[in-house]
Design an enzyme around this catalytic site. Structure first.
Site: not given
Ligand code: BGP
Length: 478
Positions: A176, A379
């Protein structure tokens, strides 16, 4: 290698009930080292920015304890039928001090994990950097502000390609990376940047940070192609797809600006090797003049630094609008890293994120139309605090099945109807892990991890068998 729609006897194209995704489509899941691996003080690992006491009290030192559960976890993935698993390498398990000294125990740990994944028919998809900056490189005047971090990252990347290149064929550079401009202090200090003493970062320094991470990205792409011929490497985008709140053209402009600023400006430079004129002008106006050469001195160009695919995270879409138009609509503001407006047409999860499978389809089409590269979903998923472990060891997560069903249907339509080459679907947190903030209660997985119990036992949720069937039918039966 672009995925193409199957229209053979096994699958009858988009219209037929038995439409399957291509045989080489990656089915699997996704994690990161700091949220999943644990073992923070074992095996010679050095400290990263996640290995300091945080205000949240998050237990990143143990996380989901993959460090001690890797064989069992990979067996669970194999049972579901995974053909790929995204994980990140912890930089300080390989280079504990952020310099070029290599920790052989760390190499041995990842080699055995990659070997076992391959033995079970699972391709490792490996992120080089998922936010766990070596503590030795962090600081208010350091982190990604400094050339030293770029050099150290490339030395570490070289080690990864040389030592794991025989086992890993798919690489992602920086997780990201486009968030840089929205969270510049995070790129210096990691999670401590969210405290009350967060440093103010000037606009020029924000651009310097972005530029340095891009130099790191380009350098890793080039090294990968040089050292691992045949491997594929791509960038990783945090998507934030905005729609206009209304058909009023001023809202269309607002949405266009948002998408440009948060996504296209970043992808333009990743794919073309040069900043678009708008961004170049903004950089110069801030006082930052980018040196358009890689860390090895080679001028940036799409040929030299050509990447193979675009990977991205997608959780929800948002709406943007002109302020007056939003006021006239009585729109509700949503404040995250940026301000946006609630979409009156979409439902929300119990965590408050909109549920928009069609947005995933729109995004993938837009990415392919703009950049012509295959895309990979690395993701996606439903993160909620609703999972309950029953006394007999079950989790009835029908809400997650429904979310995933809709999103996989969108992926299927994108491949089979829109003919976009989608390389795989790797939903986030396939085995429960800590949220980015460290919260263990927000879960995404097909497998429940009992964080509070001795040995962190694993339990299959209802979504486990469902996903297993989806994979077995190559997406034909959802
Ligand atoms: C993305 C990241 C992940 C993960 C995901 C979900 O931005 O790359 O590392 O954490 O978000 O977010 P959260 O953990 O806040 O639910």
């Amino acid at each position: 290698m672009a995925a193409v729609a199957s229209t053979t006897a096994a699958g009858h194209g988009a219209g037929g009930a038995a439409a399957t995704l291509p045989a080489d489509f990656y089915w699997g899941g996704s994690t990161s080292a700091f949220q999943f691996e644990g073992g923070a003080s074992e095996g010679g690992k050095g400290k990263s920015v996640y290995d300091v006491p945080l205000r949240s009290g998050a237990k990143f030192d143990t996380a989901s304890d993959f460090y001690h559960h890797w064989r069992e976890d990979i067996d669970l993935m194999a049972q579901m039928g995974f053909s790929a698993f995204r994980m990140s390498i912890s930089w300080t398990r390989i280079c504990p001090n952020g310099d070029s000294t290599v920790n052989e125990e760390g190499i041995a740990f990842y080699r055995q994990v990659f070997q076992y994944l391959r033995q079970r028919g699972i391709a490792p998809v490996v992120t080089l950097y998922h936010w766990d900056l070596p503590l030795a490189l962090a600081g208010k005047e350091a982190g990604w502000l400094s050339d030293r971090t770029v050099d150290a990252f490339l030395a570490y990347s070289r080690v990864c390609f040389e030592r794991f290149g025989d086992l890993v064929c798919d690489w992602l550079t920086l997780n990201e990376d486009n968030l840089c401009t929205m969270l510049p202090a995070f790129q210096l200090l990691g999670p401590s940047a969210f405290g009350p003493n967060a440093p103010q970062v000037s606009e020029a320094d924000t651009y310097r940070i972005l530029h340095n991470t891009l130099r790191a990205h380009f350098g890793a792409v080039r090294l990968c192609h040089e050292l691992c011929p045949g491997a594929r490497i791509g960038c990783m985008l945090a998507s934030s797809l905005a729609y206009p709140l209304t058909p009023d053209p001023v809202d269309v402009i607002a949405a266009q600006r948002h998408n440009r600023k948060t996504m296209w400006d970043f992808l333009d430079v990743c794919t073309h090797g040069t900043y678009n004129p708008r961004q170049a002008a903004a950089m110069l106006a801030s006082g930052f003049k980018p040196n358009m050469r890689g860390a090895d001195g080679t001028p940036f160009s799409a040929d030299v630094y050509h990447m193979d695919f675009i990977s991205f995270s997608y959780y929800f879409s948002i709406c943007q609008a002109d302020q007056e138009s939003a006021a006239a609509e009585g729109a509700t503001t949503v404040q995250t890293m940026y301000a946006s407006f609630e979409n009156p047409k979409l439902a929300k999860s119990s965590f408050g994120w909109t549920i928009d499978p069609t947005g995933l389809r729109i995004l993938m089409n837009e990415l392919y139309d703009r950049y012509g590269l295959p895309v990979m979903v690395v993701e996606n998923g439903l993160g909620v605090k609703d999972d309950v472990l029953t006394e007999d060891g079950h989790v009835h997560d029908d809400y997650r099945i429904e979310y995933l069903r809709q999103h996989i249907a969108a992926v299927r339509a994108t491949v089979l109807e829109d003919h976009v080459p989608v390389l795989g679907y790797l939903p986030w947190g396939c085995i429960d892990l800590l949220s980015a903030s460290g919260d263990p209660a927000k879960r995404y997985g097909f497998v429940y991890v009992d964080f509070g119990a001795k040995g962190m036992p694993r339990y299959r949720k209802d979504s486990f068998a469902w996903y297993q069937h989806v994979i077995a039918t190559r997406g034909a039966e959802l």
